[in-house]
Design an enzyme around this catalytic site. Structure first.
Site, PDB file in Angstrom:
ATOM      1  N   ARG A 164       0.861  -1.361   0.054  1.00 21.75           N
ATOM      2  CA  ARG A 164      -0.209   0.117   0.022  1.00 21.75           C
ATOM      3  C   ARG A 164       1.011   1.154  -0.010  1.00 21.75           C
ATOM      4  O   ARG A 164       0.524   2.102   0.816  1.00 21.75           O
ATOM      5  CB  ARG A 164      -1.293   0.104   0.999  1.00 21.75           C
ATOM      6  CG  ARG A 164      -2.353  -1.095   1.270  1.00 21.75           C
ATOM      7  CD  ARG A 164      -3.125  -1.362  -0.095  1.00 21.75           C
ATOM      8  NE  ARG A 164      -4.157  -2.462   0.062  1.00 21.75           N
ATOM      9  CZ  ARG A 164      -3.313  -3.023  -0.619  1.00 21.75           C
ATOM     10  NH1 ARG A 164      -2.275  -3.278  -1.776  1.00 21.75           N
ATOM     11  NH2 ARG A 164      -4.408  -4.506  -0.553  1.00 21.75           N
ATOM     12  N   SER A 238     -12.212   0.769   3.096  1.00 21.50           N
ATOM     13  CA  SER A 238     -11.231   0.323   4.343  1.00 21.50           C
ATOM     14  C   SER A 238     -10.274   1.311   4.637  1.00 21.50           C
ATOM     15  O   SER A 238      -9.070   1.693   3.804  1.00 21.50           O
ATOM     16  CB  SER A 238     -10.034  -0.413   3.991  1.00 21.50           C
ATOM     17  OG  SER A 238     -10.428  -1.845   3.013  1.00 21.50           O
ATOM     18  N   GLU A 334      -5.196   4.419   6.056  1.00 23.19           N
ATOM     19  CA  GLU A 334      -4.905   4.396   4.673  1.00 23.19           C
ATOM     20  C   GLU A 334      -5.688   5.794   3.481  1.00 23.19           C
ATOM     21  O   GLU A 334      -4.797   5.776   3.283  1.00 23.19           O
ATOM     22  CB  GLU A 334      -5.611   3.036   4.692  1.00 23.19           C
ATOM     23  CG  GLU A 334      -5.041   2.461   2.819  1.00 23.19           C
ATOM     24  CD  GLU A 334      -5.706   1.286   2.425  1.00 23.19           C
ATOM     25  OE1 GLU A 334      -6.322   0.965   1.107  1.00 23.19           O
ATOM     26  OE2 GLU A 334      -5.465   0.243   3.185  1.00 23.19           O
TER      27      GLU A 334
END
Length: 338
Positions: A164, A238, A334
């Site tokens: 990520r 998320s 995130e």
């Protein structure tokens, strides 16, 4: 090429949390040459932020700079040997791009069906799902350098991809605007159904030899079951990254919590399921004022309709504190916070 810069624009429809904030200046890019004009007009020496679908951002206040919304479209491909090179403009919706590939029988990204966002954001975040990572299929991207005012090409090795993460989130954060991405897919692709949830759904459907279309449909079904639709319930998918920890710390946790959900990363690191950690702290389905944790997936924070960005941020901080107190692990957001 001239740019029409709008002033005092509401960003409520430009972020999937549905937060009502305003930006001082706003411009939509439908042709990458507009970026050169913005550079010549000195706009990149001022405060700016690049927005795709607004599915990975939380606005906590009005934005007093220039919002650049990438809306350029177009997909093309060519075949060379055993590979297909597919290029998509940054403003293409990621899921539309996935289905373009599925319908042309280009395998490799079907496991990433229904990930929210645009193509332009995909390498920045190094998106991934169900055993497939963007870096596995990324070939190159064209990006505009807002410091030097010119276009440049980044190949896979230039992007320093990790989980990520990419060079666009670290060394070059805020400097480059991605205008198109090229993916390298295989003509003879191996189906990836390693994740248990995919296999279970395939069995339910009586599919023993799945096609890439079967995988894309199953993944889409799983995501719809687990995640709220941002067009009706404000969310950004998320909210937290799955933490990666050293294996010796994992072994200590596993002794205390034998049912802990984990995935092997390499010989010395383990990835934990952030959703499991959050759920064990009692947050799954919990309501916190105008904010709620999604009942089917504790990784997802939702706006009940009237939450401010700062309220959502405060709830995320409470979750992080609780996970740290219980497990000694500090979760990382995130979502981009503005």
């Amino acid at each position: 090429m001239t740019n029409t810069i709008q002033r005092d624009i509401s960003l409520k429809t430009y972020n999937t949390f549905g937060i009502e904030v305003f930006c001082k200046n706003f411009v939509q890019i439908t042709d990458e040459n507009q970026l050169s004009s913005l550079f010549l007009d000195g706009k990149f020496s001022e405060k700016f932020f690049v927005l795709g679908a607004g599915s990975n951002v939380l606005f906590t206040r009005d934005y007093d700079g220039l919002i650049i919304q990438m809306g350029n479209k177009g997909i093309s491909h060519f075949i060379e040997g055993n590979f297909i090179y597919v290029t998509a403009k940054a403003g293409e919706v990621w899921n539309d791009f996935v289905w373009y590939c599925v319908k042309h029988n280009f395998g490799g990204i079907e496991n990433m069906a229904l990930i929210p966002g645009t193509v332009g954001a995909s390498p920045i975040q190094n998106i991934g799902a169900y055993g497939t990572e963007l870096m596995d299929v990324f070939y190159s991207c064209q990006a505009f350098d807002t410091t030097l005012g010119k276009f440049t090409t980044f190949h896979n090795e230039d992007c320093k991809f990790t989980y990520r993460d990419s060079i666009f989130k670290s060394t070059y954060k805020g400097r480059f605007i991605i205008t198109s991405v090229t993916y390298k897919l295989r003509l003879h692709h191996t189906i990836n159904s390693a994740y248990g949830a995919i296999n279970m759904e395939l069995q339910k459907r009586g599919i023993s030899s799945p096609t890439i279309q079967d995988i894309a449909e199953v993944v889409s079904h799983i995501r719809v079951e687990k995640l709220p639709d941002p067009s009706t319930i404000g969310n950004a998918g998320s909210f937290f990254k799955n933490p990666i920890i050293p294996i010796h710390i994992f072994k200590e946790l596993q002794q205390a919590y034998p049912n802990i959900i984990f995935y092997a990363v390499d010989d010395s690191h383990i990835k934990l399921a952030a959703g499991w950690l959050i759920e064990k702290c009692g947050w799954k389905g919990k309501v916190d004022g105008n904010v709620a944790i999604w009942k089917n997936q504790a990784l997802v924070i939702t706006n009940l309709g009237h939450a401010s960005g700062s309220e959502i941020y405060a709830t995320s901080s409470k979750i992080m504190n609780d996970v740290y107190k219980k497990f000694g692990i500090m979760l990382e957001r995130e979502v981009n916070i503005l």
